[in-house]
Design an enzyme around this catalytic site. Structure first.
Site, PDB file in Angstrom:
ATOM      1  N   ASP A 207       7.783 -28.679 -57.193  1.00 45.47           N
ATOM      2  CA  ASP A 207       9.045 -28.823 -57.931  1.00 45.47           C
ATOM      3  C   ASP A 207      10.170 -28.257 -57.066  1.00 45.47           C
ATOM      4  OD1 ASP A 207      11.245 -28.829 -59.535  1.00 45.47           O
ATOM      5  OD2 ASP A 207      10.228 -28.023 -61.302  1.00 45.47           O
ATOM      6  N   HIS A 212      16.313 -23.763 -58.613  1.00 46.21           N
ATOM      7  CA  HIS A 212      15.443 -22.609 -58.404  1.00 46.21           C
ATOM      8  C   HIS A 212      15.581 -21.986 -57.013  1.00 46.21           C
ATOM      9  CE1 HIS A 212      13.746 -24.101 -62.098  1.00 46.21           C
ATOM     10  NE2 HIS A 212      13.459 -25.254 -61.527  1.00 46.21           N
ATOM     11  N   ILE A 227      17.132 -19.640 -60.981  1.00 47.69           N
ATOM     12  CA  ILE A 227      16.210 -19.183 -62.030  1.00 47.69           C
ATOM     13  C   ILE A 227      14.786 -19.635 -61.705  1.00 47.69           C
ATOM     14  CG2 ILE A 227      18.029 -19.197 -63.786  1.00 47.69           C
ATOM     15  CD1 ILE A 227      16.781 -21.812 -64.904  1.00 47.69           C
ATOM     16  N   GLY A 230      10.298 -23.129 -65.297  1.00 52.77           N
ATOM     17  CA  GLY A 230       9.646 -22.871 -66.582  1.00 52.77           C
ATOM     18  C   GLY A 230       8.127 -22.893 -66.452  1.00 52.77           C
TER      19      GLY A 230
END
Ligand SMILES: CCCCCCC[C@@H](O)CC(=O)SCCNC(=O)CCNC(=O)[C@H](O)C(C)(C)COP(=O)(O)OP(=O)(O)OC[C@H]1O[C@@H](n2cnc3c(N)ncnc32)[C@H](O)[C@@H]1OP(=O)(O)O
Length: 308
Positions: A207, A212, A227, A230
């Site tokens: 990903d 990120h 961040i 998830g």
């Protein structure tokens, strides 16, 4: 409800997604396990060494059940687009993930993915899309797992053509909706630190969303810095459940449900709290530094050990 530029939900629902394949090696399984924090606290952890090393001369590595989510991610090499739906990719957030596991994964292999649209909702300020991916072992044709992934597209709502907000779901019950957290003390609590470099390591599992890793993209998306993915947070939480409830056996996990409630910054500490309800483990993960719940859901297990 405003009518947005030419998005036709019916057209989206009839869209046929191309089938994809995903080939992985033991190196991918190991990289994934390290990306979700396996062995980070203890490099010779009896419970976790088996994900990253042929411990005790074992022929095969074991694979974490949340690895399944990578199969679904591989189905969207060009993003989560639907014909006619315009949105800013930088504002996309992962909302929910549901995974059903039908058999343990080999530590290397090739899977064949079939994707369909499982849901589409107009929330006004956002559009919510649910994708379902069924993954088959290529060689045997056996169904390995099913993922249902929900993406929350901020700013892409308002496409309903009537006063009633558009909502379509292929399922009677929304399996990944918010779970009721018991008021009692948790059965188990597990604390784990994510590393400042956690997202940079996890992204190597496939990903590469710049949310990120890129400070500018993170700012545009409304965050002070990049961040955590998830699915990385989910990987930490399910690892905690395997450790504390399943006595280290990843094959006891039958299905996983999680809703991402708030972002996590790499380097923050995750506290996973777990409650038992027969063969269901209800859990929530909190960020210790901000005392905020970031993820909640439940995991169904095949059986619990007699001592529970
Ligand atoms: C294989 C595919 C994998 C996909 C990979 C995706 C790519 C990745 O690189 C991206 C990521 O990993 S992003 C990081 C992980 N996700 C997050 O950090 C999101 C955390 N959650 C939030 O910020 C808010 O809950 C937020 C912003 C999501 C919602 O908060 P609010 O705007 O305050 O929403 P609210 O007003 O409470 O609710 C509006 C309606 O939306 C529903 N809803 C809320 N949270 C949801 C969620 N997490 N998932 C699904 N639906 C959600 C509510 O139920 C509500 O609907 P209704 O009005 O009908 O009740």
């Amino acid at each position: 409800m405003a009518e947005s530029s030419g998005f036709d939900p019916q057209l989206a629902l009839s869209h046929k997604f191309p089938e994809t394949t995903y080939t992985y090696t033991e190196r991918d399984s190991v990289l994934y396990a390290l990306g979700v924090g396996a062995c980070a606290r203890d490099a010779v952890d009896d419970d976790e060494l088996k994900y990253v090393y042929h411990a005790n001369g074992e022929q095969f590595l074991q694979v974490l059940p949340t690895f399944a989510a990578l199969f679904s991610l591989a189905s969207f090499p060009n993003g989560f687009n639907l014909p006619g739906l315009e949105y800013d990719q930088r504002l996309l957030l992962h909302g929910q993930q549901y995974i059903e596991l039908y058999r343990p994964f080999p530590s290397s292999g090739c899977v064949h993915n079939k994707v369909s649209l499982a849901g589409l909702h107009d929330k006004g300020k956002a559009a919510i899309i649910e994708y379902e991916t069924k993954s088959y072992e290529k060689e045997s044709g056996q169904l390995l797992c099913m993922n249902r992934s929900t993406v929350f597209l901020r700013g892409a709502g308002g496409f309903s053509k009537s006063s009633q907000p558009y909502s379509y779901s292929n399922y009677q019950t929304d399996k990944a909706s918010t779970v009721k957290i018991p008021k009692t003390h948790p059965f188990a609590v597990f604390e784990d630190s994510t590393q400042p470099s956690q997202a940079l390591l996890y992204r190597l599992s496939g990903d590469y969303n710049p949310l990120h890793s890129d400070p500018m993209v993170a700012k545009i998306a409304g965050f002070s810095r990049p961040i955590l993915h998830g699915l990385c947070t989910l990987g930490f939480a399910v690892r905690a459940i395997i450790k504390c409830i399943c006595k280290g056996d990843p094959n006891l996990i039958k299905s996983i449900t999680g809703r991402f409630l708030l972002h996590v910054y790499p380097g923050e500490t995750l506290i996973t709290e777990m409650w038992l309800d027969d063969l269901r483990v209800i859990y929530q993960a909190k960020v210790k530094e901000r005392n905020r719940t970031v993820l909640s859901g439940y995991v169904d297990v095949h059986r619990l050990t007699s001592s529970l």
